[in-house]
Design a protein around this motif. Sequence first.
Motif, PDB file in Angstrom:
ATOM      1  N   THR B  44     -31.430  -9.124  20.452  1.00 14.57           N
ATOM      2  CA  THR B  44     -30.052  -9.356  20.018  1.00 14.57           C
ATOM      3  C   THR B  44     -29.730 -10.842  19.998  1.00 14.57           C
ATOM      4  O   THR B  44     -29.119 -11.344  19.036  1.00 14.57           O
ATOM      5  CB  THR B  44     -29.080  -8.626  20.955  1.00 14.57           C
ATOM      6  OG1 THR B  44     -29.538  -7.302  21.142  1.00 14.57           O
ATOM      7  CG2 THR B  44     -27.710  -8.587  20.373  1.00 14.57           C
ATOM      8  N   LEU B  45     -30.158 -11.550  21.051  1.00 15.28           N
ATOM      9  CA  LEU B  45     -29.900 -12.996  21.099  1.00 15.28           C
ATOM     10  C   LEU B  45     -30.624 -13.704  19.948  1.00 15.28           C
ATOM     11  O   LEU B  45     -30.059 -14.586  19.287  1.00 15.28           O
ATOM     12  CB  LEU B  45     -30.360 -13.569  22.431  1.00 15.28           C
ATOM     13  CG  LEU B  45     -30.105 -15.056  22.586  1.00 15.28           C
ATOM     14  CD1 LEU B  45     -28.628 -15.330  22.694  1.00 15.28           C
ATOM     15  CD2 LEU B  45     -30.822 -15.614  23.789  1.00 15.28           C
ATOM     16  N   GLY B  46     -31.882 -13.284  19.701  1.00 16.39           N
ATOM     17  CA  GLY B  46     -32.643 -13.888  18.609  1.00 16.39           C
ATOM     18  C   GLY B  46     -31.939 -13.705  17.279  1.00 16.39           C
ATOM     19  O   GLY B  46     -31.821 -14.635  16.476  1.00 16.39           O
ATOM     20  N   LEU B  47     -31.435 -12.496  17.061  1.00 17.93           N
ATOM     21  CA  LEU B  47     -30.733 -12.249  15.808  1.00 17.93           C
ATOM     22  C   LEU B  47     -29.448 -13.049  15.718  1.00 17.93           C
ATOM     23  O   LEU B  47     -29.095 -13.533  14.634  1.00 17.93           O
ATOM     24  CB  LEU B  47     -30.436 -10.758  15.676  1.00 17.93           C
ATOM     25  CG  LEU B  47     -30.601 -10.329  14.244  1.00 17.93           C
ATOM     26  CD1 LEU B  47     -32.037 -10.031  13.971  1.00 17.93           C
ATOM     27  CD2 LEU B  47     -29.727  -9.194  13.912  1.00 17.93           C
ATOM     28  N   GLY B  48     -28.783 -13.225  16.873  1.00 17.83           N
ATOM     29  CA  GLY B  48     -27.597 -14.078  16.881  1.00 17.83           C
ATOM     30  C   GLY B  48     -27.943 -15.484  16.429  1.00 17.83           C
ATOM     31  O   GLY B  48     -27.227 -16.090  15.612  1.00 17.83           O
ATOM     32  N   ALA B  49     -29.056 -16.019  16.933  1.00 18.44           N
ATOM     33  CA  ALA B  49     -29.475 -17.370  16.547  1.00 18.44           C
ATOM     34  C   ALA B  49     -29.798 -17.427  15.058  1.00 18.44           C
ATOM     35  O   ALA B  49     -29.442 -18.402  14.371  1.00 18.44           O
ATOM     36  CB  ALA B  49     -30.689 -17.795  17.363  1.00 18.44           C
ATOM     37  N   LEU B  50     -30.443 -16.374  14.535  1.00 20.97           N
ATOM     38  CA  LEU B  50     -30.788 -16.371  13.107  1.00 20.97           C
ATOM     39  C   LEU B  50     -29.534 -16.331  12.236  1.00 20.97           C
ATOM     40  O   LEU B  50     -29.452 -17.017  11.208  1.00 20.97           O
ATOM     41  CB  LEU B  50     -31.689 -15.179  12.780  1.00 20.97           C
ATOM     42  CG  LEU B  50     -33.117 -15.299  13.282  1.00 20.97           C
ATOM     43  CD1 LEU B  50     -33.901 -14.057  12.937  1.00 20.97           C
ATOM     44  CD2 LEU B  50     -33.785 -16.502  12.669  1.00 20.97           C
ATOM     45  N   VAL B  51     -28.556 -15.517  12.656  1.00 20.43           N
ATOM     46  CA  VAL B  51     -27.298 -15.458  11.904  1.00 20.43           C
ATOM     47  C   VAL B  51     -26.616 -16.823  11.892  1.00 20.43           C
ATOM     48  O   VAL B  51     -26.120 -17.287  10.855  1.00 20.43           O
ATOM     49  CB  VAL B  51     -26.369 -14.383  12.499  1.00 20.43           C
ATOM     50  CG1 VAL B  51     -24.971 -14.537  11.978  1.00 20.43           C
ATOM     51  CG2 VAL B  51     -26.872 -13.012  12.181  1.00 20.43           C
ATOM     52  N   LEU B  52     -26.649 -17.479  13.070  1.00 22.57           N
ATOM     53  CA  LEU B  52     -26.068 -18.818  13.158  1.00 22.57           C
ATOM     54  C   LEU B  52     -26.788 -19.767  12.207  1.00 22.57           C
ATOM     55  O   LEU B  52     -26.147 -20.571  11.506  1.00 22.57           O
ATOM     56  CB  LEU B  52     -26.198 -19.315  14.598  1.00 22.57           C
ATOM     57  CG  LEU B  52     -25.080 -20.182  15.138  1.00 22.57           C
ATOM     58  CD1 LEU B  52     -23.769 -19.444  15.044  1.00 22.57           C
ATOM     59  CD2 LEU B  52     -25.374 -20.577  16.561  1.00 22.57           C
ATOM     60  N   ALA B  53     -28.123 -19.659  12.175  1.00 26.03           N
ATOM     61  CA  ALA B  53     -28.904 -20.528  11.287  1.00 26.03           C
ATOM     62  C   ALA B  53     -28.484 -20.331   9.844  1.00 26.03           C
ATOM     63  O   ALA B  53     -28.232 -21.308   9.106  1.00 26.03           O
ATOM     64  CB  ALA B  53     -30.393 -20.234  11.449  1.00 26.03           C
ATOM     65  N   SER B  54     -28.368 -19.082   9.411  1.00 24.83           N
ATOM     66  CA  SER B  54     -28.039 -18.873   7.999  1.00 24.83           C
ATOM     67  C   SER B  54     -26.581 -19.221   7.721  1.00 24.83           C
ATOM     68  O   SER B  54     -26.250 -19.676   6.618  1.00 24.83           O
ATOM     69  CB  SER B  54     -28.378 -17.450   7.562  1.00 24.83           C
ATOM     70  OG  SER B  54     -27.413 -16.557   7.977  1.00 24.83           O
ATOM     71  N   MET B  55     -25.701 -19.077   8.743  1.00 20.47           N
ATOM     72  CA  MET B  55     -24.320 -19.529   8.548  1.00 20.47           C
ATOM     73  C   MET B  55     -24.288 -21.037   8.322  1.00 20.47           C
ATOM     74  O   MET B  55     -23.610 -21.531   7.413  1.00 20.47           O
ATOM     75  CB  MET B  55     -23.478 -19.213   9.786  1.00 20.47           C
ATOM     76  CG  MET B  55     -23.219 -17.769  10.004  1.00 20.47           C
ATOM     77  SD  MET B  55     -21.586 -17.195   9.596  1.00 20.47           S
ATOM     78  CE  MET B  55     -20.504 -18.231  10.480  1.00 20.47           C
TER      79      MET B  55
END
Lengths: 169, 110, 89
Positions: B44-55
């Motif tokens: 979940t944390l990893g996906l949060g970081a990825l979402v932040l990256a694409s944002m």
Amino acid sequence: MKSLKKWWPTPIRSLFLFLVWLLLNNSVEFFHLFFGVVLAWLIPQLIHKFRLVQPGMKSPGTALRYGLMVLWDIVVANMQVVRLVVGPNKRLRPAFIKVPLDLKDNLSITFLASTVSLTPGTVSAEVSPLNAGGDEPRYLLVHVLDLADEAELIQQIKERYEAPLKEIF
Amino acid sequence: MSWLEWLVALLAVAGSLFVLLGSVALVKLPDFYTRLHGPTKATTLGLGALVLASMVYFNFVKGELNVQQLLIALFLFITAPITAHMLVKAALHLKLKTSAQTSGKQNADL
Amino acid sequence: MLDLILQGCFCVVGLALLMNLYAAIRGPSVIDRLLALDTMYINSIALLLLYGIYLRTSLNFEVALLIAMLGFVSTVAVCKFLLRGDIIE
């Protein structure tokens, strides 16, 4: 005032639905705004009869601080889990522990259980008894990945997460 | 490459490493209850970081307003604990075996 | 340079997906497999997000959202089935 209550029974939920609709469409064109308003009116009307009445938020400031604290805890404590997962399996001390709950209503217990699950090292397994009425004591069954001291962990959960939730609801 | 793009790269690498860590936990740890810890949090944390990256990428590097990804992160952060809770409940119901070093089994009626 | 780093990330997430596949095949119980499948859902969302940055397109987000919802609902439905032997009570 009365007609307002009739048309918009749950204003916060309507606002939330409206915002989610706009996020989903990723635009603020007139058509999307219009349809968002229609949905924000229609959906609460349809589900109003099935609604369980939840306690309102008492202090939004505490809620905001709580959310930020949980996010920070997720990031920091994940680093510990990295060490545990990469290290040898023999060093792990998994355990089931019972955390007695002071919270009474279901919504705040749900919040507590979700927080415990998201902060690394602990997963909440069960609330029991599930449908206790009144003052019957309830507890939360928690699985811990690496348990150092049971009393200390229970103390930490109660102070860090349960106390602010008691303030919020 | 501008520093914003470096930020995107850093977030993407951190996110994918956390996603990998979740899967390593899934394969390596001894029993179901410990395995559950990896996917619910690290992933979940990893996906949060990825979402932040694409944002960061779409909003600042590319310069178009795009907030749809926020919904993905929100949805996952709400559903991850619920999924974990349901899985543990089912596991306790089926009385899945725990590894030998687990303490406090009497608390869970195992 | 960003493209190169993103390709590296594809490899890492792909490796994670393969490990999930191994965990799903190994089992040993139904719930272990279910957990592996659920993780696979989330990892495929991660891959889609990375691919979206790589292609410079924001079309993928809707797909990712759909996968997230389907994954959640199906996992919970199977859990319910294992718990009660029935999905809708």
